[in-house]
Design a protein around this motif. Structure first.
Motif, PDB file in Angstrom:
ATOM      1  N   UNK A 128     -22.087  35.336 -32.349  1.00 59.43           N
ATOM      2  CA  UNK A 128     -21.329  36.207 -31.440  1.00 59.43           C
ATOM      3  C   UNK A 128     -20.278  35.365 -30.741  1.00 59.43           C
ATOM      4  N   UNK A 129     -19.019  35.750 -30.914  1.00 58.79           N
ATOM      5  CA  UNK A 129     -17.897  35.068 -30.283  1.00 58.79           C
ATOM      6  C   UNK A 129     -17.270  36.001 -29.262  1.00 58.79           C
ATOM      7  N   UNK A 130     -17.317  35.590 -27.995  1.00 57.70           N
ATOM      8  CA  UNK A 130     -16.698  36.367 -26.915  1.00 57.70           C
ATOM      9  C   UNK A 130     -15.279  35.861 -26.704  1.00 57.70           C
ATOM     10  N   UNK A 131     -14.346  36.817 -26.524  1.00 57.98           N
ATOM     11  CA  UNK A 131     -12.934  36.468 -26.376  1.00 57.98           C
ATOM     12  C   UNK A 131     -12.349  37.202 -25.177  1.00 57.98           C
ATOM     13  N   UNK A 132     -11.241  36.667 -24.675  1.00 62.67           N
ATOM     14  CA  UNK A 132     -10.518  37.318 -23.591  1.00 62.67           C
ATOM     15  C   UNK A 132      -9.029  37.299 -23.923  1.00 62.67           C
ATOM     16  N   UNK A 133      -8.363  38.395 -23.598  1.00 57.73           N
ATOM     17  CA  UNK A 133      -6.922  38.504 -23.823  1.00 57.73           C
ATOM     18  C   UNK A 133      -6.190  37.860 -22.645  1.00 57.73           C
ATOM     19  N   UNK A 134      -5.368  36.839 -22.918  1.00 59.92           N
ATOM     20  CA  UNK A 134      -4.698  36.100 -21.854  1.00 59.92           C
ATOM     21  C   UNK A 134      -3.698  36.957 -21.095  1.00 59.92           C
ATOM     22  N   UNK A 135      -3.109  37.936 -21.763  1.00 57.86           N
ATOM     23  CA  UNK A 135      -2.098  38.765 -21.112  1.00 57.86           C
ATOM     24  C   UNK A 135      -2.716  39.898 -20.315  1.00 57.86           C
ATOM     25  N   UNK A 136      -3.751  40.540 -20.909  1.00 59.72           N
ATOM     26  CA  UNK A 136      -4.325  41.733 -20.288  1.00 59.72           C
ATOM     27  C   UNK A 136      -5.585  41.442 -19.481  1.00 59.72           C
ATOM     28  N   UNK A 137      -6.136  40.213 -19.655  1.00 62.58           N
ATOM     29  CA  UNK A 137      -7.394  39.832 -19.014  1.00 62.58           C
ATOM     30  C   UNK A 137      -8.521  40.809 -19.374  1.00 62.58           C
ATOM     31  N   UNK A 138      -8.499  41.280 -20.618  1.00 65.64           N
ATOM     32  CA  UNK A 138      -9.539  42.165 -21.122  1.00 65.64           C
ATOM     33  C   UNK A 138     -10.346  41.426 -22.192  1.00 65.64           C
ATOM     34  N   UNK A 139     -11.595  41.878 -22.390  1.00 58.57           N
ATOM     35  CA  UNK A 139     -12.499  41.153 -23.285  1.00 58.57           C
ATOM     36  C   UNK A 139     -12.585  41.806 -24.665  1.00 58.57           C
ATOM     37  N   UNK A 140     -12.889  40.977 -25.643  1.00 59.45           N
ATOM     38  CA  UNK A 140     -13.147  41.426 -27.013  1.00 59.45           C
ATOM     39  C   UNK A 140     -14.358  40.636 -27.531  1.00 59.45           C
ATOM     40  N   UNK A 141     -14.969  41.147 -28.594  1.00 58.19           N
ATOM     41  CA  UNK A 141     -16.171  40.506 -29.134  1.00 58.19           C
ATOM     42  C   UNK A 141     -16.116  40.503 -30.653  1.00 58.19           C
ATOM     43  N   UNK A 142     -16.502  39.364 -31.226  1.00 57.19           N
ATOM     44  CA  UNK A 142     -16.640  39.271 -32.680  1.00 57.19           C
ATOM     45  C   UNK A 142     -18.106  38.983 -33.001  1.00 57.19           C
ATOM     46  N   UNK A 143     -18.730  39.848 -33.817  1.00 54.83           N
ATOM     47  CA  UNK A 143     -20.100  39.660 -34.278  1.00 54.83           C
ATOM     48  C   UNK A 143     -20.069  39.399 -35.776  1.00 54.83           C
ATOM     49  N   UNK A 144     -20.618  38.235 -36.178  1.00 50.26           N
ATOM     50  CA  UNK A 144     -20.531  37.857 -37.578  1.00 50.26           C
ATOM     51  C   UNK A 144     -21.860  37.429 -38.163  1.00 50.26           C
ATOM     52  N   UNK A 145     -21.924  37.464 -39.490  1.00 48.82           N
ATOM     53  CA  UNK A 145     -23.063  36.958 -40.257  1.00 48.82           C
ATOM     54  C   UNK A 145     -22.515  35.975 -41.288  1.00 48.82           C
ATOM     55  N   UNK A 146     -23.217  34.858 -41.442  1.00 50.66           N
ATOM     56  CA  UNK A 146     -22.737  33.809 -42.350  1.00 50.66           C
ATOM     57  C   UNK A 146     -23.893  33.221 -43.131  1.00 50.66           C
ATOM     58  N   UNK A 147     -23.560  32.513 -44.179  1.00 50.37           N
ATOM     59  CA  UNK A 147     -24.549  31.808 -44.984  1.00 50.37           C
ATOM     60  C   UNK A 147     -23.852  30.731 -45.788  1.00 50.37           C
ATOM     61  N   UNK A 148     -24.629  29.786 -46.290  1.00 54.94           N
ATOM     62  CA  UNK A 148     -24.032  28.729 -47.087  1.00 54.94           C
ATOM     63  C   UNK A 148     -25.049  27.680 -47.468  1.00 54.94           C
ATOM     64  N   UNK A 149     -24.561  26.656 -48.173  1.00 54.55           N
ATOM     65  CA  UNK A 149     -25.456  25.592 -48.606  1.00 54.55           C
ATOM     66  C   UNK A 149     -24.649  24.356 -48.995  1.00 54.55           C
ATOM     67  N   UNK A 150     -25.347  23.219 -48.945  1.00 57.18           N
ATOM     68  CA  UNK A 150     -24.804  21.952 -49.437  1.00 57.18           C
ATOM     69  C   UNK A 150     -25.790  21.424 -50.462  1.00 57.18           C
ATOM     70  N   UNK A 151     -25.323  21.178 -51.694  1.00 51.06           N
ATOM     71  CA  UNK A 151     -26.194  20.697 -52.772  1.00 51.06           C
ATOM     72  C   UNK A 151     -25.621  19.407 -53.343  1.00 51.06           C
ATOM     73  N   UNK A 152     -26.472  18.395 -53.399  1.00 48.31           N
ATOM     74  CA  UNK A 152     -26.104  17.137 -54.040  1.00 48.31           C
ATOM     75  C   UNK A 152     -27.205  16.766 -55.023  1.00 48.31           C
ATOM     76  N   UNK A 153     -26.800  16.320 -56.209  1.00 43.64           N
ATOM     77  CA  UNK A 153     -27.756  15.957 -57.256  1.00 43.64           C
ATOM     78  C   UNK A 153     -27.506  14.511 -57.676  1.00 43.64           C
ATOM     79  N   UNK A 154     -27.906  13.565 -56.827  1.00 48.79           N
ATOM     80  CA  UNK A 154     -27.586  12.164 -57.119  1.00 48.79           C
ATOM     81  C   UNK A 154     -28.399  11.606 -58.278  1.00 48.79           C
ATOM     82  N   UNK A 155     -27.706  10.952 -59.194  1.00 51.38           N
ATOM     83  CA  UNK A 155     -28.343  10.102 -60.192  1.00 51.38           C
ATOM     84  C   UNK A 155     -28.278   8.691 -59.628  1.00 51.38           C
ATOM     85  N   UNK A 156     -29.434   8.080 -59.369  1.00 52.57           N
ATOM     86  CA  UNK A 156     -29.445   6.829 -58.623  1.00 52.57           C
ATOM     87  C   UNK A 156     -30.307   5.770 -59.297  1.00 52.57           C
TER      88      UNK A 156
END
Length: 276
Positions: A128-156
């Motif tokens: 959840x990202x809360x925001x404010x408008x600098x000109x109007x001094x009014x609030x906005x909200x961004x609600x997001x969902x994310x996912x991801x991964x980091x995969x490494x397959x070292x030959x050592x």
């Protein structure tokens, strides 16, 4: 296993046998194959916090960059996120050990080649990202969902030292300490992937949808950093090994081994050894 790895391992084994040949009359060689479960979940709380801190900077910047491209007067006033973390993996390897003291010797020196899959994933991130408008001094909200991964397959490739505490017994505990380095290719083939989507609710209660996704290899990330004049400090993955285990003698030549330890994460390993 790639042909280049087989050739490298062969060269290492030949060199190992040549260097140790004056001692072979008194010593023994042992061949070992093993399979391991790799994970970071043993220290989930610590790693989850580290991942969460990294994602907070990365995801928040991505959210803001997209939103401010359309609404430049909206700025951050607050941010919250919840991260689910998982880090499974596995390992398979082949090892040659030399016991200079022979069958009753407690100390041995090992050379190994390891193929490991290390995965760090965040399958579910809510933000959840809360925001404010600098000109109007009014609030906005961004609600997001994310996912991801980091995969490494070292030959050592690894060099390690092992000490058995009861070498003459049927079952003997042991300690292994060693280190290794991955090939440069397997290191830079590591892949980072993310995706997110979310809804921006504006001060007038209207909404707008945003989403983004990307997949990059470490090689691409390195090239981007170098193009920006930034440094990329590593060209391979260093691996530290510290294992505690048990060796069970099945016959004069055949042994079962099982151990747990550190391998840039945590390993739970089982293997079969043949002594000649």
């Amino acid at each position: 296993m790639p042909k280049s790895a087989v050739r490298t391992l062969g060269a290492l084994l030949v060199s190992f046998m040549i260097l140790s040949s004056p001692l072979l009359a008194d010593g023994n060689l042992e061949f070992n194959v093993h399979y391991s479960y790799w994970t970071l979940n043993v220290v989930r709380g610590l790693v989850e916090k580290m991942v969460s801190d990294t994602l907070e900077n990365d995801l928040k910047d991505r959210f803001l960059q997209q939103i401010q491209a359309d609404y430049p007067t909206l700025v951050e006033s607050g941010y919250q996120q919840d991260v689910n973390f998982d880090a499974p993996g596995h390992n398979v390897g082949f090892e040659l050990r030399f016991y200079p003291g022979g069958r009753g010797g407690a100390f041995s020196l090992g050379l190994a080649v390891e193929q490991t899959t290390m995965k760090i994933s965040f399958p579910s991130v809510t933000a959840r990202l809360d925001l404010v408008d600098l000109n109007l001094n009014q609030t906005a909200t961004f609600n997001g969902q994310a996912g991801g991964e980091f995969i490494i397959k070292p030959l050592s490739f690894h060099l390690n030292m092992r000490w058995e505490f009861l070498p003459s017994k049927v079952i003997s505990p042991y300690l292994t300490i060693g280190a290794g380095i991955s090939t440069s290719k397997s290191f830079f083939d590591a892949r980072y992937r993310y995706e997110y989507s979310g809804t921006l609710t504006l001060p007038d209660s209207s909404t707008e949808q945003y989403s983004d996704s990307d997949t990059k290899t470490l090689r691409q990330i390195k090239d981007e950093r170098l193009a920006e004049g930034k440094d990329f400090p590593l060209n391979f993955l260093p691996i530290f090994q510290f294992n505690l285990g048990l060796r069970a003698r099945l016959s004069r030549a055949l042994n079962l081994v099982a151990d747990v330890g550190i391998f840039d994460g945590f390993l739970f390993r089982g293997g079969l050894s043949i002594r000649i």
